[in-house]
Design an enzyme around this catalytic site. Structure first.
Site, mmCIF file in Angstrom:
data_model
loop_
_atom_site.group_PDB
_atom_site.id
_atom_site.type_symbol
_atom_site.label_atom_id
_atom_site.label_comp_id
_atom_site.label_asym_id
_atom_site.label_seq_id
_atom_site.Cartn_x
_atom_site.Cartn_y
_atom_site.Cartn_z
ATOM 1 N N LYS A 47 48.040 65.538 13.415
ATOM 2 C CA LYS A 47 47.089 64.995 14.373
ATOM 3 C C LYS A 47 46.155 66.075 14.932
ATOM 4 O O LYS A 47 44.936 65.889 14.964
ATOM 5 C CB LYS A 47 47.873 64.336 15.525
ATOM 6 N N THR A 48 46.736 67.184 15.355
ATOM 7 C CA THR A 48 45.913 68.242 15.955
ATOM 8 C C THR A 48 44.904 68.767 14.949
ATOM 9 O O THR A 48 43.741 69.003 15.271
ATOM 10 C CB THR A 48 46.800 69.387 16.457
ATOM 11 N N ASP A 60 43.058 62.247 23.415
ATOM 12 C CA ASP A 60 44.319 62.526 22.729
ATOM 13 C C ASP A 60 45.468 61.985 23.579
ATOM 14 O O ASP A 60 45.302 61.774 24.776
ATOM 15 C CB ASP A 60 44.456 64.050 22.549
ATOM 16 N N GLU A 61 46.617 61.761 22.963
ATOM 17 C CA GLU A 61 47.792 61.237 23.679
ATOM 18 C C GLU A 61 47.419 59.983 24.471
ATOM 19 O O GLU A 61 47.804 59.822 25.632
ATOM 20 C CB GLU A 61 48.381 62.289 24.631
ATOM 21 N N GLN A 104 55.573 57.330 21.093
ATOM 22 C CA GLN A 104 55.744 58.574 21.849
ATOM 23 C C GLN A 104 55.279 58.440 23.293
ATOM 24 O O GLN A 104 55.015 59.434 23.963
ATOM 25 C CB GLN A 104 54.978 59.712 21.158
ATOM 26 N N ARG A 157 60.639 66.845 16.967
ATOM 27 C CA ARG A 157 60.116 68.210 17.130
ATOM 28 C C ARG A 157 60.646 69.131 16.040
ATOM 29 O O ARG A 157 60.131 70.213 15.815
ATOM 30 C CB ARG A 157 60.497 68.812 18.498
#
Length: 671
Positions: free
Chosen positions: A34-35, A212-213, A243, A605
């Site tokens: 994503k980043t 984002d998020e 998430q 993670r």
DNA sequence: GCATGATTGATTTTT
DNA sequence: TCAATCATGC
């Protein structure tokens, strides 16, 4: 953008980057690159001729924002001074600084954090002569926040009595010229909705918006960007409903549905290929999250091998757990030749952090702790900040209360209540009340006057020195510390622990160093002390830059691990009542689903190795409580797990059974 | 009467 | 670890 850069993207990512006009919804699963996609997308926008200052990228933390602009900078090789990658709150701050006078606040307002707000409410209770101990202040503030951000209309706790207390609370905030975190968003929205020229000014600047998020934005935050984007409609939101872990703070992943209604012509892209984790880890995550009913159905996939099985570690108690983790980590580090920064330890609650941190310090393994108490929240650092806050805003009652008798200067409860009496009667601030008392000396005992006069003079003297100090304010603060003899105060406060006191003093010096670095940075010459304090309040809890060079194990809460990844992850304290937390078990199914998402975030993670650790008993206050492994572990099939001893392969059920028989045995032994 | 020292109790997650 | 409450000493 050259084609070799585009060619490192998969099809979904490429589409995300190339779709620059019109609304775009990207569901980006954990570890789906994503980043990388976002940074490439912004680089591509710049290359297509969009101006730096026309792009607004909203991130979840200031740190994430800084990292994002750093990455785009290295991608494009440009300084990008006008590119705005920031949080909703920092963005709101920028707008309020310019326009808040329309709402009756002064632009030099003080930002209050949660602790400050608690203190304000306690002041109100005191003023109205309520018994403070009989109120659950945290709960009330949470409800008030929900009310004032229109998340709910009413609440059983929010009786007319309580509502009127909060009216007084808001009056106090206004008197102090203070805003809390909610106010930043609320007031910006107010400006947008009641002062069209403000909205027009902001709207015309930003032609392309990215969020984002998105699953962790609140309804009000969504309204904010909706105002900005509804005309040009170049808005790209990136999120993952699985998430979403901040609903308790107002995050509302239903915003995704709202977005779909508001922007029916949107394009949708799913990034469902996971590049991060081994197949085993991803399978565990998938098996866990399907138990949630309220989600967009999707399954992440990967090309990776199964890799290593997930290893469960069982310990006697918290301290034993720390030792076990260290032992395992040492052996992995040695076997795989991994540096300490390849390891992350994640926990559900802050109070699990110190035990682990101490164990690592004892073993001399470098560790960096995020979350829990941050550097800026240390008592002595907050004291120093409180002095600054008082200099900058004498009506900041909460900061003034903090330092009025720190270090001790004989202004105790009785003197304070005399001041309070004047303050309440005249509806003025503490500072003004002190001034009032000093003008009517004859009504008070001389000892009291003496103490108050000394305090008053000290603040006045240093306030003017502070403002005369130009860019050498840190020097003024340093001399203040010497004048008030803070060092010997600390030594008295911690008798028999000279090292502890000196360590505390050194954190004040570190703070002064950071502050002086800020003052002397040419980039900040345009910014004044008000801006420094406002920014500081928004970044208090964020991790400061680690010293480069040294490899460190990362230790943090699951919440602050969002967006990060580690080669090897240890989840500690994976016990029922910790994750899922007891409060959420009592609440409802929705709260439990959020805990499951949190555990999902934690698991995903890990890249190669995942360790899940729990203890048989855990310290609660002064005694121990028997615990059992998290119910979430039962949702993951046993064949993905193994145990370090490997004498026998046990299923999770067998393992649980063995656990309980052992607990019974121990109990009989104790009896 | 008042400031200060000692003890106890209780802690989800954070911009 | 921190803050609120209770006991002590000036």
């Amino acid at each position: 953008m050259n084609s070799s850069l585009l060619s490192t993207l998969n099809e979904g990512q490429r589409q995300s980057v190339l779709t620059t006009e019109g609304p775009l919804l990207i569901i980006a699963g954990a570890g789906s690159g994503k980043t990388k996609m976002i940074t490439h997308r912004i680089a591509y926008l710049l290359e297509s001729g969009v101006q730096e200052k026309e792009i607004l990228a909203l991130t979840f933390t200031n740190k994430a924002g800084n990292e994002m602009s750093e990455r785009i900078r290295s991608l494009t090789g440009k300084p990008l001074k006008d590119l705005l990658t920031t949080t909703f709150h920092s963005f709101a701050l920028r707008i309020l600084k310019k326009h808040i006078h329309h709402l009756g606040f002064h632009h030099n307002f003080t930002i209050y954090d949660g602790q400050d707000c608690t203190a304000v409410f306690k002041e109100v209770l005191r003023e109205k002569e309520y018994d403070i101990a009989s109120f659950d202040i945290r709960a009330l503030l949470a409800v008030h926040s929900e009310i004032k951000t229109s998340r709910i209309k009413s609440h059983p706790l929010y009786t007319p009595d309580i509502a009127s207390l909060f009216e007084t609370y808001e009056q106090h905030m206004k008197l102090y010229n203070a805003l809390d975190f909610d106010d930043l968003i609320i007031n910006t929205l107010k400006l947008f909705e009641e002062f069209p020229h403000v909205l027009e000014q902001v709207r015309s600047r930003f032609t392309h918006i990215m969020v984002d998020e998105f699953q962790d934005t609140s309804a009000m935050q969504y309204r904010l960007i909706h105002h900005l984007a509804q005309e040009h409609r170049n808005i790209c939101i990136v999120g993952d409903d699985d998430q979403s872990i901040y609903s308790w703070r107002g995050a509302n992943y239903q915003n995704i549905v709202q977005f779909e209604t508001d922007f029916p012509e949107r394009k949708e892209i799913f990034l469902d290929r996971n590049y991060r984790s081994s197949n085993t880890i991803l399978s565990a995550a998938n098996q866990l999250i399907v138990n949630n009913s309220d989600r967009k159905e999707k399954t992440l996939w990967t090309d990776s091998d199964n890799g290593e099985t997930i290893i469960t570690l069982e310990s006697e108690d918290g301290e034993d757990e720390a030792r076990t983790i260290i032992e395992q980590m040492r052996s992995v580090s040695f076997r795989e030749q991994l540096g300490w920064s390849s390891f992350g330890i994640l926990v559900r609650t802050n109070h699990l952090l110190p035990t682990l941190e101490n164990a690592f310090m004892l073993e001399q393994i470098p560790v960096s702790v995020t979350g829990g108490q941050s550097f800026f929240e240390r008592k002595e650092v907050k004291d120093l900040i409180a002095y600054m806050r008082v200099f900058v805003n004498l009506n900041d009652d909460i900061a003034l209360l903090r330092i009025i008798n720190t270090p001790r200067r004989k202004i105790g409860l009785a003197t304070l209540s005399a001041v309070r009496h004047i303050k309440d009667a005249l509806h003025i601030s503490y500072w003004e009340a002190i001034a009032h008392i000093l003008e009517h000396k004859e009504d008070y005992p001389s000892s009291r006057i003496k103490a108050l006069q000394q305090f008053y003079d000290l603040i006045e003297e240093y306030q003017s020195l502070f403002f005369q100090g130009g860019r050498r304010k840190s020097k003024v603060l340093h001399s203040l510390l010497e004048r008030i003899e803070y060092r010997s105060f600390l030594l008295c406060e911690y008798p028999g622990n000279e090292n502890g006191a000196l360590w505390r003093y050194s954190s004040m010096e570190t703070f002064l160093k950071l502050f002086s670095r800020w003052e002397n940075d040419p980039e900040n010459y345009e910014n004044n002390i008000y801006e420094y304090l406002q920014r500081l309040m928004l970044q208090m809890r964020e991790q400061q830059d680690k010293e480069k060079g040294e490899e460190r194990v990362s230790l943090m809460t699951m919440h602050s691990a969002k967006g990060l990844e580690f080669d090897t992850v240890f989840l500690a304290g994976v016990e029922d009542h910790i994750i899922p937390h007891r409060r959420t078990i009592e609440e409802n199914e929705k709260a439990l689903e959020e805990e499951r998402r949190l555990f999902y975030v934690a698991i995903t993670r890990a890249k190669k190795r995942l360790y899940i650790s729990y203890a048989k008993q855990r310290k609660v206050g002064s005694d121990y409580m028997t615990t059992s492994p998290s119910r979430f572990l039962e949702e993951i099939s046993a064949d993905l797990f193994s145990f370090p001893t490997e004498e026998e392969q046990m299923s999770t059920d067998e393992h649980l059974e063995r656990l309980s028989s052992l607990a019974a045995f121990l109990e009989s032994k104790e009896a």
